[in-house]
Enzyme design. Structure first.
Site, PDB file in Angstrom:
ATOM      1  N   GLU A  34     -69.880  86.923 108.465  1.00 22.01           N
ATOM      2  CA  GLU A  34     -70.734  88.053 108.844  1.00 22.01           C
ATOM      3  C   GLU A  34     -71.984  88.129 107.980  1.00 22.01           C
ATOM      4  O   GLU A  34     -73.014  88.663 108.418  1.00 22.01           O
ATOM      5  CB  GLU A  34     -69.938  89.366 108.737  1.00 22.01           C
ATOM      6  CG  GLU A  34     -68.848  89.529 109.787  1.00 22.01           C
ATOM      7  CD  GLU A  34     -67.524  88.872 109.409  1.00 22.01           C
ATOM      8  OE1 GLU A  34     -67.497  88.021 108.478  1.00 22.01           O
ATOM      9  OE2 GLU A  34     -66.508  89.204 110.037  1.00 22.01           O
ATOM     10  N   VAL A  54     -69.116  80.588 104.147  1.00 20.94           N
ATOM     11  CA  VAL A  54     -69.620  79.589 103.196  1.00 20.94           C
ATOM     12  C   VAL A  54     -69.056  79.957 101.822  1.00 20.94           C
ATOM     13  O   VAL A  54     -69.494  80.939 101.212  1.00 20.94           O
ATOM     14  CB  VAL A  54     -71.165  79.571 103.172  1.00 20.94           C
ATOM     15  CG1 VAL A  54     -71.662  78.539 102.156  1.00 20.94           C
ATOM     16  CG2 VAL A  54     -71.731  79.261 104.549  1.00 20.94           C
ATOM     17  N   GLU A  55     -68.055  79.187 101.392  1.00 25.76           N
ATOM     18  CA  GLU A  55     -67.382  79.516 100.131  1.00 25.76           C
ATOM     19  C   GLU A  55     -68.093  78.884  98.933  1.00 25.76           C
ATOM     20  O   GLU A  55     -69.113  78.188  99.075  1.00 25.76           O
ATOM     21  CB  GLU A  55     -65.912  79.103 100.226  1.00 25.76           C
ATOM     22  CG  GLU A  55     -65.207  79.880 101.334  1.00 25.76           C
ATOM     23  CD  GLU A  55     -63.731  79.553 101.453  1.00 25.76           C
ATOM     24  OE1 GLU A  55     -63.264  78.564 100.863  1.00 25.76           O
ATOM     25  OE2 GLU A  55     -63.043  80.312 102.164  1.00 25.76           O
TER      26      GLU A  55
HETATM   27  N1  THU Z   1     -63.681  85.628 106.154  1.00 23.29           N
HETATM   28  C1  THU Z   1     -64.818  85.789 106.891  1.00 23.29           C
HETATM   29  O1  THU Z   1     -65.710  84.932 106.876  1.00 23.29           O
HETATM   30  N2  THU Z   1     -64.938  86.933 107.620  1.00 23.29           N
HETATM   31  C2  THU Z   1     -63.970  87.868 107.756  1.00 23.29           C
HETATM   32  O2  THU Z   1     -64.209  88.905 108.351  1.00 23.29           O
HETATM   33  C3  THU Z   1     -62.630  87.592 107.213  1.00 23.29           C
HETATM   34  C4  THU Z   1     -62.614  86.606 106.099  1.00 23.29           C
HETATM   35  C5  THU Z   1     -63.563  84.412 105.317  1.00 23.29           C
HETATM   36  C6  THU Z   1     -63.754  84.658 103.852  1.00 23.29           C
HETATM   37  C7  THU Z   1     -63.068  83.442 103.258  1.00 23.29           C
HETATM   38  O3  THU Z   1     -64.014  82.358 103.223  1.00 23.29           O
HETATM   39  C8  THU Z   1     -61.980  83.113 104.267  1.00 23.29           C
HETATM   40  O4  THU Z   1     -62.293  83.837 105.440  1.00 23.29           O
HETATM   41  C9  THU Z   1     -60.577  83.499 103.795  1.00 23.29           C
HETATM   42  O5  THU Z   1     -60.525  84.840 103.410  1.00 23.29           O
END
Ligand code: THU
Length: 134
Positions: free
Chosen positions: A62, A50-51
């Protein structure tokens, strides 16, 4: 006791991660992620990334998973998988390995592109709760 890797339905766990991935909010990176894990009492938990417009404070998938773990009764993670937006197996980022260590410890089994590996191999010499009690 943690069931051995071979007794676990990794396909079903990956399917749960893929379903979670479809709920990702990733308009900035365009990179959807889904995760799922088994808990030592038989529950499953999952999460998606969720950005946020403030790029640096986006939440990895996670984060949602450990939040759900705690909200639904706690316990220990025993088996974990992570997929990208194509549903392919993905390694968790460094920070999230630390999150997984907190709730699964060195024996947590991860599905990785290199096979099923314990977290102790993905995060060697981990700093953890044990250091704070010394
Ligand atoms: N991201 C994750 O959700 N978990 C990880 O272990 C690797 C990276 C997400 C963070 C961001 O929203 C997107 O992947 C690009 O980095």
């Amino acid at each position: 006791m943690t069931p051995p890797a071979t007794d676990v339905d990794w396909d079903a766990l990956r399917a749960l991660a893929r379903e979670a991935m479809t709920h990702a909010y990733a308009p900035y990176s365009g990179y959807a992620v889904g995760v799922a894990a088994l808990v030592d009492d038989g529950r499953t938990v999952s999460g998606c990334n969720v950005e946020n417009a403030s790029y640096g404070i986006g939440l990895c998938a996670e984060c949602g998973l450990v939040s759900e773990l705690q909200r639904t009764g706690g316990g220990r993670l025993t088996h974990f998988t992570c997929v990208d937006g194509n549903g392919e197996i993905l390694v968790p980022c460094g920070r999230c390995r630390q999150l997984l260590y907190e709730f699964g410890g060195p024996g947590l089994l991860l599905e990785t592109p290199a096979g099923i590996l314990p977290l102790s191999e993905m995060l060697p010499q981990a700093f953890g709760p044990q250091h704070l009690t010394k």
